[in-house]
Motif scaffolding. Structure first.
Motif, short mmCIF file in Angstrom:
data_model
loop_
_atom_site.label_atom_id
_atom_site.label_comp_id
_atom_site.label_asym_id
_atom_site.label_seq_id
_atom_site.Cartn_x
_atom_site.Cartn_y
_atom_site.Cartn_z
N ASP A 1 0.84 -1.20 0.00
CA ASP A 1 0.00 0.00 0.00
C ASP A 1 0.88 1.26 0.00
O ASP A 1 0.62 2.21 -0.75
CB ASP A 1 -0.93 -0.01 1.22
CG ASP A 1 -1.91 1.12 1.21
OD1 ASP A 1 -2.65 1.27 0.21
OD2 ASP A 1 -1.96 1.87 2.21
N TYR B 1 -8.80 -3.43 -2.74
CA TYR B 1 -8.84 -3.18 -1.30
C TYR B 1 -8.04 -1.92 -0.96
O TYR B 1 -6.98 -1.67 -1.53
CB TYR B 1 -8.23 -4.37 -0.55
CG TYR B 1 -7.95 -4.08 0.90
CD1 TYR B 1 -8.98 -4.03 1.83
CD2 TYR B 1 -6.65 -3.84 1.34
CE1 TYR B 1 -8.73 -3.74 3.16
CE2 TYR B 1 -6.38 -3.57 2.67
CZ TYR B 1 -7.43 -3.51 3.57
OH TYR B 1 -7.16 -3.23 4.89
N SER B 2 -8.57 -1.14 -0.03
CA SER B 2 -7.80 -0.05 0.56
C SER B 2 -8.01 -0.13 2.08
O SER B 2 -8.97 -0.76 2.56
CB SER B 2 -8.23 1.31 0.01
OG SER B 2 -9.50 1.66 0.50
N ARG B 3 -7.13 0.50 2.82
CA ARG B 3 -7.18 0.40 4.29
C ARG B 3 -8.51 0.85 4.89
O ARG B 3 -8.87 0.44 5.98
CB ARG B 3 -6.06 1.23 4.91
CG ARG B 3 -4.70 0.63 4.70
CD ARG B 3 -3.68 1.42 5.45
NE ARG B 3 -2.34 1.07 5.00
CZ ARG B 3 -1.25 1.44 5.61
NH1 ARG B 3 -1.30 2.19 6.67
NH2 ARG B 3 -0.06 1.07 5.16
N GLU B 4 -9.22 1.72 4.19
CA GLU B 4 -10.49 2.24 4.70
C GLU B 4 -11.64 1.24 4.53
O GLU B 4 -12.69 1.39 5.14
CB GLU B 4 -10.89 3.56 4.00
CG GLU B 4 -9.90 4.69 4.19
CD GLU B 4 -8.69 4.58 3.26
OE1 GLU B 4 -8.84 4.17 2.10
OE2 GLU B 4 -7.58 4.89 3.72
N ASP B 5 -11.45 0.25 3.67
CA ASP B 5 -12.51 -0.71 3.39
C ASP B 5 -12.77 -1.62 4.59
O ASP B 5 -11.84 -2.01 5.29
CB ASP B 5 -12.15 -1.58 2.18
CG ASP B 5 -12.09 -0.80 0.89
OD1 ASP B 5 -12.66 0.31 0.84
OD2 ASP B 5 -11.47 -1.30 -0.06
N SER B 6 -14.03 -1.96 4.77
CA SER B 6 -14.36 -2.90 5.84
C SER B 6 -14.26 -4.32 5.28
O SER B 6 -14.51 -4.57 4.10
CB SER B 6 -15.75 -2.63 6.39
OG SER B 6 -16.72 -2.74 5.38
#
Length: 190
Positions: free
Chosen positions: A65, A90-95
């Motif tokens: 990332d 996917y990004s870190r903010e995704d649940s």
């Protein structure tokens, strides 16, 4: 060695691994990934969130990332008995949600990518033989989903005790292009 024997053997090794030892081994794997894998060649990498009895991918996913690489995580098909994995951005903010196998996967179906369009795919494994044929957990999801994908795109992450000399292989078993361990990087003679 049968697949069942290999899985049981690996399970025993994991149960004897202390938390401190595992953290140390995972750190070495991340260091070797950084050393041997030229991430400038990749824009889209398929990864996964590891379970407790797998090489930790937390630091690796954070590293990717930070490098600006698009990470795609597998999601099991919602169609019953369909073994196809779908890879979603996917990004870190995704649940994330836990699926029926306790694996974290994207909660929404956003930005799906065809598996063939991934530049590299990090593969979880239970064991691997000296020819880099992978033994998974028995569900067949990766074997089925990556059928037809060139081994060079498939990179396993594992500990030395997961490398077994004699392992029964079946025609559908996935062959890896490489394996990162705490000791280094092993490439498949393609």
């Amino acid at each position: 060695m049968t697949k069942k024997e290999a899985r049981n053997n690996i399970k025993r090794h994991f149960s004897n691994l202390s938390t401190k030892q595992k953290i140390n081994l995972d750190s070495k794997i991340l260091k070797n990934f950084k050393k041997f894998i030229d991430t400038s060649k990749y824009q889209k990498i398929g990864s996964y969130f590891s379970l407790n009895n797998e090489v930790s991918t937390k630091g690796l996913n954070e590293y990717l990332d930070e490098k600006g690489i698009n990470i795609f995580l597998p999601k099991i098909s919602e169609v019953k008995n369909n073994k196809k994995l779908n890879f979603l951005e996917y990004s870190r903010e995704d649940s994330l949600i836990e699926n029926e196998y306790r694996v974290l996967e994207p909660s929404k179906r956003m930005n799906e990518i065809e598996i063939k369009d991934l530049d590299l795919i990090l593969i979880p494994l239970r064991a691997v033989n000296k020819n880099l044929f992978r033994l998974g957990y028995g569900g067949g999801f990766y074997d089925f989903s990556l059928s037809g994908i060139k081994p060079i795109k498939c990179l396993g992450l594992g500990y030395e005790f997961q490398i077994v000399n004699d392992l029964d292989i079946e025609p559908h078993d996935l062959k890896l292009g490489g394996l990162i361990t705490p000791e280094g990087y092993f490439k498949n003679a393609l």
